[in-house]
Design an enzyme around this catalytic site. Structure first.
Site, PDB file in Angstrom:
ATOM      1  N   LYS A 108       0.840  -1.207   0.000  1.00 24.58           N
ATOM      2  CA  LYS A 108       0.000   0.000   0.000  1.00 24.58           C
ATOM      3  C   LYS A 108       0.875   1.258   0.000  1.00 24.58           C
ATOM      4  CE  LYS A 108      -3.778  -2.542   2.098  1.00 24.58           C
ATOM      5  NZ  LYS A 108      -4.571  -2.904   3.291  1.00 24.58           N
ATOM      6  N   GLN A 122      -4.921  -1.721   9.579  1.00 26.26           N
ATOM      7  CA  GLN A 122      -4.755  -3.040   8.971  1.00 26.26           C
ATOM      8  C   GLN A 122      -5.299  -4.129   9.904  1.00 26.26           C
ATOM      9  OE1 GLN A 122      -3.705  -3.474   5.829  1.00 26.26           O
ATOM     10  NE2 GLN A 122      -3.851  -5.698   5.914  1.00 26.26           N
ATOM     11  N   ASP A 141     -11.157   2.198   3.522  1.00 27.96           N
ATOM     12  CA  ASP A 141     -11.356   0.739   3.428  1.00 27.96           C
ATOM     13  C   ASP A 141     -12.835   0.396   3.229  1.00 27.96           C
ATOM     14  OD1 ASP A 141      -9.213  -1.051   3.490  1.00 27.96           O
ATOM     15  OD2 ASP A 141      -8.896  -0.766   5.643  1.00 27.96           O
TER      16      ASP A 141
END
Ligand code: GUN
Length: 292
Positions: A52, A96, A119
């Site tokens: 990322k 995460q 997300d």
């Protein structure tokens, strides 16, 4: 049989995003800025977050990585989330997953400002997606739809079988495939561990989206000739011939299924590279204020 090349498609999308960012910066607007919170040292999470950060560089974004050890308290994580929510420099951020067992993952997700939740995991974004309202779509379902769009896979009136009912892939991709739109307008069946006749159901599918995390689950006898196969599985299986000691295995028996179908995504190089593009796209949308 057409091989759906997620790696090449992802590279093209990152190039498109980089050009949009260049134009933004030339207009005097700020670079999109993505932050990632990484807790502990899980191998998979380390790899995903490194990818990322690299994608941010490729797209011309600023990025910030915030690391904490696995014994971080829930209070400290909530504090980090509160700071990211109020920091005007940060357009979007991710925490995460998975988080260590002592942390209530849903409590952390609920604390994220939905307008920075790139997300698409916050209940507000999930609810908006269900209603077909503007939202941040979660990365993997958005990546799958983008691949279908770019490869002009017909979905209208097709029978789409989704294998798996996770919050991150199975449920949202089923919702998106049934919604009005292109891709969309499919008749969707969701199969999971309590479905007794998965093989028979799969055999009637025009499109199979396999997101179970069970290597080689979809075999040739489950696939109708001409079906489209989207393989979302990325299980690490040990492989002493690889430097890393493992390889990624999809949910589909690629060798025997691919000759039967009209189009298929490989693992690796299919859906995986697309997920990071979706995150980059969401971060650009957040910076542009186009969703909230
Ligand atoms: N863990 C596995 N996939 C994801 C993802 O897309 N986002 C976050 N935050 N964690 C993950």
């Amino acid at each position: 049989m057409q091989l759906i090349d997620g790696k090449a498609t992802a590279a093209a999308i990152k190039q498109e995003i980089a050009e949009e960012v260049k134009a933004r910066v030339e207009r005097g607007e700020k670079r999109p800025h993505l932050a990632a919170v990484l807790v502990g040292h899980d191998g998979g999470s380390e790899t995903y977050v490194a990818h990322k950060v690299k994608a941010c560089e490729e797209c011309g974004f600023d990025s910030t990585l915030i690391r904490r050890e696995a014994d971080v308290t829930q209070e400290e994580l909530l504090q980090i989330v509160a700071e990211l929510n109020s920091n005007p420099e940060i357009d979007g951020y991710i925490v995460q997953l998975p988080l260590p067992k002592h942390i209530d993952e849903q409590a952390i997700i609920r604390a994220i400002d939905p307008s920075k939740d790139v997300d698409g995991f916050h209940p507000v974004n999930v609810g908006r997606m269900s209603l077909g309202l503007p939202c941040f779509l979660s990365a993997t379902p958005a990546g799958i739809l983008e691949l279908m769009r770019r490869y002009e896979i017909p979905t209208r009136g097709k029978h789409c079988v989704v294998l798996g009912r996770s919050n991150i892939v199975g449920k949202p991709v089923a919702t998106l495939m049934m919604q009005k739109g292109e891709p969309g307008n499919a008749t969707v069946t969701v199969c999971h561990s309590a479905t007794p006749n998965i093989k028979e159901i799969c055999k009637t599918a025009d499109i199979i989206i396999a997101a179970l995390g069970q290597p080689g689950f979809v075999t040739a006898d489950m696939v109708k000739p001409g079906a489209v196969i989207i393989d979302v599985g990325t299980t690490r299986v040990s492989d002493p011939t690889k430097k890393s000691g493992f390889r990624l295995s999809g949910d589909v028996d690629f060798e025997n299924v691919s000759p039967l179908c009209s189009a298929i995504t490989p693992v690796p190089g299919g859906v995986g590279p697309m997920t990071i593009c979706s995150l980059m796209r969401n971060t650009l949308l957040a910076a542009e204020g186009k969703v909230y």
